[in-house]
Design a protein around this motif. Structure first.
Motif, PDB file in Angstrom:
ATOM      1  N   LEU A   1      58.250  51.218   5.711  1.00 18.22           N
ATOM      2  CA  LEU A   1      57.433  52.142   5.579  1.00 18.22           C
ATOM      3  C   LEU A   1      57.456  53.315   6.885  1.00 18.22           C
ATOM      4  CD1 LEU A   1      56.006  53.503   3.507  1.00 18.22           C
ATOM      5  CD2 LEU A   1      53.612  52.574   4.937  1.00 18.22           C
ATOM      6  N   SER A   2      58.262  52.491   7.719  1.00 18.52           N
ATOM      7  CA  SER A   2      58.028  54.226   9.151  1.00 18.52           C
ATOM      8  C   SER A   2      58.565  54.691   8.635  1.00 18.52           C
ATOM      9  CB  SER A   2      59.278  52.308   9.911  1.00 18.52           C
ATOM     10  OG  SER A   2      60.046  52.415   9.418  1.00 18.52           O
ATOM     11  N   ARG A   3      58.651  56.049   9.023  1.00 18.62           N
ATOM     12  CA  ARG A   3      58.807  57.639   9.065  1.00 18.62           C
ATOM     13  C   ARG A   3      60.562  57.079   9.984  1.00 18.62           C
ATOM     14  NH1 ARG A   3      53.291  56.978   8.715  1.00 18.62           N
ATOM     15  NH2 ARG A   3      52.748  58.888   8.073  1.00 18.62           N
ATOM     16  N   ARG A   4      61.486  57.590   8.863  1.00 17.09           N
ATOM     17  CA  ARG A   4      62.684  57.898  10.083  1.00 17.09           C
ATOM     18  C   ARG A   4      63.242  58.539   9.169  1.00 17.09           C
ATOM     19  NH1 ARG A   4      61.549  53.434   6.479  1.00 17.09           N
ATOM     20  NH2 ARG A   4      63.101  53.352   4.527  1.00 17.09           N
ATOM     21  N   GLN A   5      64.488  58.666   9.208  1.00 22.76           N
ATOM     22  CA  GLN A   5      66.343  59.599   8.983  1.00 22.76           C
ATOM     23  C   GLN A   5      66.706  58.539   7.854  1.00 22.76           C
ATOM     24  OE1 GLN A   5      66.825  62.728   9.176  1.00 22.76           O
ATOM     25  NE2 GLN A   5      64.868  63.423   9.612  1.00 22.76           N
TER      26      GLN A   5
ATOM     27  N   PHE B   1      62.138  52.428  -2.337  1.00 21.08           N
ATOM     28  CA  PHE B   1      61.135  51.746  -2.862  1.00 21.08           C
ATOM     29  C   PHE B   1      59.955  52.042  -1.686  1.00 21.08           C
ATOM     30  CE2 PHE B   1      64.428  49.585  -4.462  1.00 21.08           C
ATOM     31  CZ  PHE B   1      64.747  49.870  -5.671  1.00 21.08           C
ATOM     32  N   VAL B   2      58.739  52.544  -2.245  1.00 20.16           N
ATOM     33  CA  VAL B   2      57.727  52.035  -1.794  1.00 20.16           C
ATOM     34  C   VAL B   2      56.265  51.821  -2.681  1.00 20.16           C
ATOM     35  CG1 VAL B   2      58.180  54.097  -0.299  1.00 20.16           C
ATOM     36  CG2 VAL B   2      57.000  54.372  -2.349  1.00 20.16           C
TER      37      VAL B   2
ATOM     38  N   GLY C   1      57.157  63.892   1.265  1.00 21.33           N
ATOM     39  CA  GLY C   1      56.494  62.715   1.641  1.00 21.33           C
ATOM     40  C   GLY C   1      54.653  62.243   1.211  1.00 21.33           C
ATOM     41  N   ARG C   2      54.314  62.684   0.075  1.00 20.08           N
ATOM     42  CA  ARG C   2      53.397  62.636  -0.266  1.00 20.08           C
ATOM     43  C   ARG C   2      53.090  62.152  -2.049  1.00 20.08           C
ATOM     44  NH1 ARG C   2      48.435  67.261  -0.014  1.00 20.08           N
ATOM     45  NH2 ARG C   2      49.725  68.781  -0.040  1.00 20.08           N
TER      46      ARG C   2
ATOM     47  N   GLU D   1      51.962  57.132   2.313  1.00 23.38           N
ATOM     48  CA  GLU D   1      52.946  57.194   2.679  1.00 23.38           C
ATOM     49  C   GLU D   1      53.940  56.399   2.344  1.00 23.38           C
ATOM     50  OE1 GLU D   1      51.959  55.581   7.220  1.00 23.38           O
ATOM     51  OE2 GLU D   1      49.251  55.712   6.751  1.00 23.38           O
ATOM     52  N   THR D   2      54.880  56.774   2.858  1.00 19.27           N
ATOM     53  CA  THR D   2      56.504  57.351   2.394  1.00 19.27           C
ATOM     54  C   THR D   2      57.037  56.789   3.906  1.00 19.27           C
ATOM     55  OG1 THR D   2      57.689  59.379   2.098  1.00 19.27           O
ATOM     56  CG2 THR D   2      55.736  58.208   0.099  1.00 19.27           C
TER      57      THR D   2
END
Length: 524
Positions: free
Chosen positions: A21-25, A33-34, A102-103, A126-127
């Motif tokens: 789930l880490s925020r990333r480019q 997938f989330v 983002g949401r 979160e995504t």
């Protein structure tokens, strides 16, 4: 719960290989997938029954615990893999890079009655695209989007829909006015429904990264499923696709201007490839007729997304989409032609729409001057747009604008000022009414027939911000009855509905500067 599941986006397009789930480019992928966040105590507040029926959901389905659990994010339907989409966008005219869902989390795609729909939760956690945010939504913004989505549909404006509104049982920290005073608010989630949630920004992100493979993959997918009449995988097909997006966007713009809707944040990531209104944040309807009005506090200095600017901003956004699609074609002429056609067709359709609003069946010589004069006179005193055009249908051809100020009696309730208008203002109105009555008397059409036509394009009821805020305030105290009342009212916005006459009224003075009733932030 019986849904005919038929996922395509997350099966036919390239997925992000990273499963964390880490925020990333996210590069080289259309989505990630989330898993939605499980709420602590979800509660269903409202269901749009006609949207449920559109999806094939029965009354029994809607009353089930499974419905509540799935559409609050608490349960993933068997056989589905929720995902968040990757896109970029221009925000307030500047390239913002990767944005993404983002949401928002796409639950699944379904088919029913020959139509294909995507179900998307907003506020479900979160995504990888959430950046520094929590991926959640609050009750006030969720009520506003749920009601407005359905209000716009029944006004005849192309829009995403909203299936249901739920609270999560959790508290969410928000700084509503971005002034350094955050407060805890009631968490909520809605389920949006649309053919897809593909935006201009989905194409822009790949073009910005020179990722021709993903750009072509996404464009071919979009044409194949949503523009099947267009040839896939050819330069001419890509040009035809852009032309159709221009035309759909044009129709949406004409409808926005017709009903006095102001989106408030027309960034390219908030522009649907289907020509549907998407992402209801700091929106509003014109109260006093002012083309320079925007409901967005972030835009209060420059008014980029003001009511009168919306058609040109749509054109600017289309230019950005053209730039994104250009690598697939390699020449500018198809895009230039489509953009020129947009401008030509918009001017024609906008004038035709304006003429319909004042009861004209065709546009003849002199009508454009009459419409321009009306636009000017509406601004010399604070005049409620919705009420003015609705009352204008009551004008009789036999009225005499030259005798005294009583010619204003028909539309006087649209003025916010309580005191007399003054001689100069009255004379400007008299001049316009004289020309208008002369134009009406050139036709043999009965007053009643013209009024009926005008009432089909001039709504009596719109979701004014103070109405939505009143429902939000009540819901925060546990009373959701007003949400249901406004939902039912807005299902028939062109009908008289005498039992709801209290909502056919100007914005109360107490709401002029109240937070949520006039200016709103992007978190709204």
């Amino acid at each position: 719960m019986r849904l005919n599941l038929h996922d395509r986006f997350n099966k036919q397009l390239t997925a992000d290989p990273v499963q964390t789930l880490s925020r990333r480019q996210v590069s080289g992928a259309a989505f990630s997938f989330v898993t939605p966040r499980v709420p602590s105590n979800p509660r269903l507040l409202h269901v749009a029954n006609d949207v449920a029926e559109m999806l094939g959901l029965s009354a029994e389905d809607r009353d089930s615990d499974e419905f509540r659990d799935v559409f609050s994010g608490g349960k993933v339907m068997p056989g589905t893999r929720p995902y968040a989409m990757c896109y970029g966008g221009h925000q307030f005219g500047s390239w913002a890079g990767q944005l993404g869902d983002g949401r928002a989390i796409n639950l699944a795609e379904v088919e029913h009655a020959g139509k294909h729909w995507t179900l998307q939760l907003k506020g479900a956690g979160e995504t990888p695209y959430s950046r520094t945010a929590d991926g959640l939504a609050v009750l006030r913004s969720s009520v506003r989007e749920h009601l407005c989505s359905e209000a716009m549909h029944h006004l005849g404006v192309p829009t995403t829909r909203s299936l249901c509104l739920l609270t999560t049982g959790d508290q969410v920290l928000r700084d509503i006015m971005y002034d350094g005073h955050p407060e805890m608010e009631t968490g909520a989630v809605i389920c949006r429904v649309a053919p897809s949630f593909i935006r201009f920004g989905n194409f822009e992100i790949f073009a910005s990264r020179h990722d021709l493979k993903m750009l072509r993959e996404l464009t071919d997918y979009t044409i194949r499923h949503y523009y099947p009449e267009i040839e896939t995988g050819t330069q001419s097909g890509y040009g035809d696709f852009f032309h159709e997006v221009c035309q759909r966007t044009l129709r949406m713009m004409v409808h926005w201007q017709r009903v006095g809707f102001v989106h408030g944040v027309m960034n390219t990531d908030n522009m649907s490839i289907h020509g549907d209104t998407i992402d209801y944040g700091p929106y509003g309807w014109l109260e006093g007729y002012d083309p320079n009005w925007t409901p967005n506090t972030t835009d209060r200095m420059h008014h980029r997304y003001a009511f009168g600017n919306q058609p040109q901003i749509a054109l600017w956004n289309l230019v950005q989409l053209a730039n994104a699609l250009y690598p697939l074609v390699g020449e500018a002429s198809p895009f230039e032609s489509a953009l020129q056609q947009y401008q030509h067709d918009f001017n024609r359709e906008f004038t035709r729409m304006q003429a319909e609003k004042i009861g004209l069946t065709e546009v003849i010589a002199g009508d454009e001057e009459l419409l321009d004069q009306l636009d000017a006179v509406l601004q010399i005193t604070e005049t409620d747009m919705t009420i003015f055009f609705r009352l204008l249908g009551n004008v009789k051809k036999s009225e005499d604008a030259s005798s005294d100020s009583e010619f204003l009696a028909t539309i006087r309730d649209a003025f916010y000022a309580q005191q007399p208008l003054g001689d100069e203002v009255t004379e400007q109105w008299r001049d316009w009414f004289s020309k208008y009555l002369q134009r009406l008397n050139a036709s043999d059409e009965p007053d009643a027939t013209r009024r009926e036509r005008m009432n089909r394009v001039n709504p009596k009821y719109v979701l004014r911000n103070y109405m939505a805020q009143t429902a939000i305030d009540a819901a925060e105290q546990g009373d959701t009855s007003l949400i249901g009342e406004l939902y039912e009212l807005l299902r028939a916005p062109y009908d008289e509905q005498p039992e709801h006459e209290r909502w056919f009224a100007k914005r109360p003075e107490w709401a002029r500067h109240k937070v949520g009733c006039s200016m709103l932030s992007c978190s709204s």
